[in-house]
Design an enzyme around this catalytic site. Structure first.
Site, PDB file in Angstrom:
ATOM      1  N   CYS A 129      -2.723   2.932   1.195  1.00  0.00           N
ATOM      2  CA  CYS A 129      -2.309   3.196  -0.967  1.00  0.00           C
ATOM      3  C   CYS A 129      -2.792   2.244  -1.362  1.00  0.00           C
ATOM      4  O   CYS A 129      -3.030   1.063  -1.170  1.00  0.00           O
ATOM      5  CB  CYS A 129      -0.858   2.417  -0.785  1.00  0.00           C
ATOM      6  SG  CYS A 129       0.495   2.451  -2.155  1.00  0.00           S
ATOM      7  N   CYS A 132      -0.753  -0.285  -3.461  1.00  0.00           N
ATOM      8  CA  CYS A 132       0.073  -1.113  -3.046  1.00  0.00           C
ATOM      9  C   CYS A 132      -1.009  -2.067  -2.879  1.00  0.00           C
ATOM     10  O   CYS A 132      -0.656  -3.875  -3.375  1.00  0.00           O
ATOM     11  CB  CYS A 132       0.550  -0.771  -1.649  1.00  0.00           C
ATOM     12  SG  CYS A 132       1.176   0.860  -1.883  1.00  0.00           S
ATOM     13  N   ASP A 133      -2.672  -2.106  -2.692  1.00  0.00           N
ATOM     14  CA  ASP A 133      -3.189  -3.136  -1.329  1.00  0.00           C
ATOM     15  C   ASP A 133      -4.245  -3.453  -2.614  1.00  0.00           C
ATOM     16  O   ASP A 133      -5.086  -4.116  -2.189  1.00  0.00           O
ATOM     17  CB  ASP A 133      -3.468  -2.484  -0.133  1.00  0.00           C
ATOM     18  CG  ASP A 133      -2.322  -1.874   0.480  1.00  0.00           C
ATOM     19  OD1 ASP A 133      -1.455  -3.064   0.349  1.00  0.00           O
ATOM     20  OD2 ASP A 133      -2.493  -1.533   1.674  1.00  0.00           O
TER      21      ASP A 133
END
Ligand code: FAD
Length: 301
Positions: A129, A132-133
């Site tokens: 993701c 997300c990261d």
């Protein structure tokens, strides 16, 4: 007993909730994640949902959720872990221990990212993701593995954070749409590594590089992070053979969401279809409610 149990709080499930609320049916939505909104919530920008040009994926997901809740939808943040079929309907077991009885089920659990495996083992240190990261890789070097829409949109997102990005794809051409392909090709800090196979992710506590092969030639690329977007698998675990699936595990359903089992309807990306988009998922959710309503009418009272 509820009229409909809706499983999945993505675009398909939440559209079903909107239509079920408007049809004055009793229903509940089970959503595995905390917020809902589905897969689209993880993308930076959506340009093909009519009327909302350039909206962020997160905001679009939020709008779907808010709309359903405003019309009275109850969304339970708990995963459906099993579904049983009885003569008079269905019982859905949730991870929180509750069981919900319903006359029909609309199954809209979408798909999950396929995990990157080498020699049968899942690779540690790989992210699935970018939104997300991605922030962990500011001014660093990353590799993105894949060649479809998701891989290319994640590469574009990461190219604005990372200093340098290798886009590693096993073929010579991308499967992604022409617009994304053009954008990737004209982004100066994205380097295309084509006809390449990932062999190993290097590093112990953190990623330090990847081993790849290009044809017969072995190469090592020094990277700080690896993101994989190599396709999806359908989320059909709770079904236990309840409805017919295609050879890839997607639910076989007609355009009205009808599956091989009466009263059990499927909507969105979890269906065996050639196009998986927000707009098709929303359409499926609406059609499934129409089918469920018709089915409820023919049930003995
Ligand atoms: C990076 C990325 C970019 C994309 N860009 C676009 C784009 O620009 N335009 C576009 O139209 N589409 C885009 N898509 C595709 C789009 O996101 C999907 O087609 C759409 O979200 C499908 O909706 P769905 O409701 O069928 O499934 P999903 O969105 O996957 O929703 C399913 C929901 O069900 C939940 N769930 C799963 N299992 C269970 C369970 N057992 N119990 C309860 N809940 C469960 C999940 O948590 C999820 O919230 C993109 C996808 C990705 C990943």
């Amino acid at each position: 007993m509820m009229d409909i149990m809706i499983i999945g709080g993505g675009p398909a499930g939440l559209s079903a909730a909107v239509y079920a609320a408007r049809a004055r049916l009793s229903f509940v939505v089970s959503e595995k994640g905390f917020a809902g909104g589905g897969a689209i919530s993880s993308t930076e920008r959506v340009d093909n949902y009519p009327g909302l040009l350039g909206i962020s994926g997160y905001e679009l997901g939020e709008k779907f959720r808010e709309h359903a809740v405003k019309l009275g939808a109850e969304i339970v943040s708990s995963e459906a872990v099993g579904i049983k079929h009885f003569a008079d309907g269905f019982s859905t077991l949730l991870a929180n221990g509750d069981s919900i009885s319903s006359k029909t089920v609309i199954y809209a659990a979408g798909t999950s990212r396929r995990r990157l495996e080498v020699d049968g083992g899942e690779l540690p240190g790989v992210s699935y993701c970018a939104t997300c990261d991605g922030a962990f890789y500011k001014h660093k070097t990353v590799a993105v593995i894949g060649g479809g829409d998701t891989a290319l949109s994640e590469a574009l997102y990461l190219s604005r954070i990372a200093a340098r990005l290798y886009l590693i794809h096993r073929r010579a051409e991308f499967r992604a749409n022409a617009d994304l392909t053009e954008q990737v090709k004209s982004t100066s800090n994205i380097e295309l590594v084509l006809n390449a196979q990932l062999k190993r992710v290097l590093g112990k506590a953190s990623v330090s590089g990847v081993d790849i092969t290009i044809g017969n030639r072995a190469e090592k690329l020094v990277v700080d992070g690896v993101f994989a977007a190599i396709g999806s698998t359908p989320n059909t675990k709770p079904l236990h053979g309840m409805a017919d699936l295609d050879e890839h595990g997607y639910i076989v359903a007609d355009e009205n969401g009808k599956t091989s089992l009466g009263g059990f309807f499927a909507a969105g990306d979890v269906r065996a279809v050639s196009m998986r988009q927000v707009i098709t998922a929303c359409s499926d959710g609406a059609r499934c409610v129409d089918s469920a309503e018709k089915y409820l009418h023919i049930l003995p009272q």
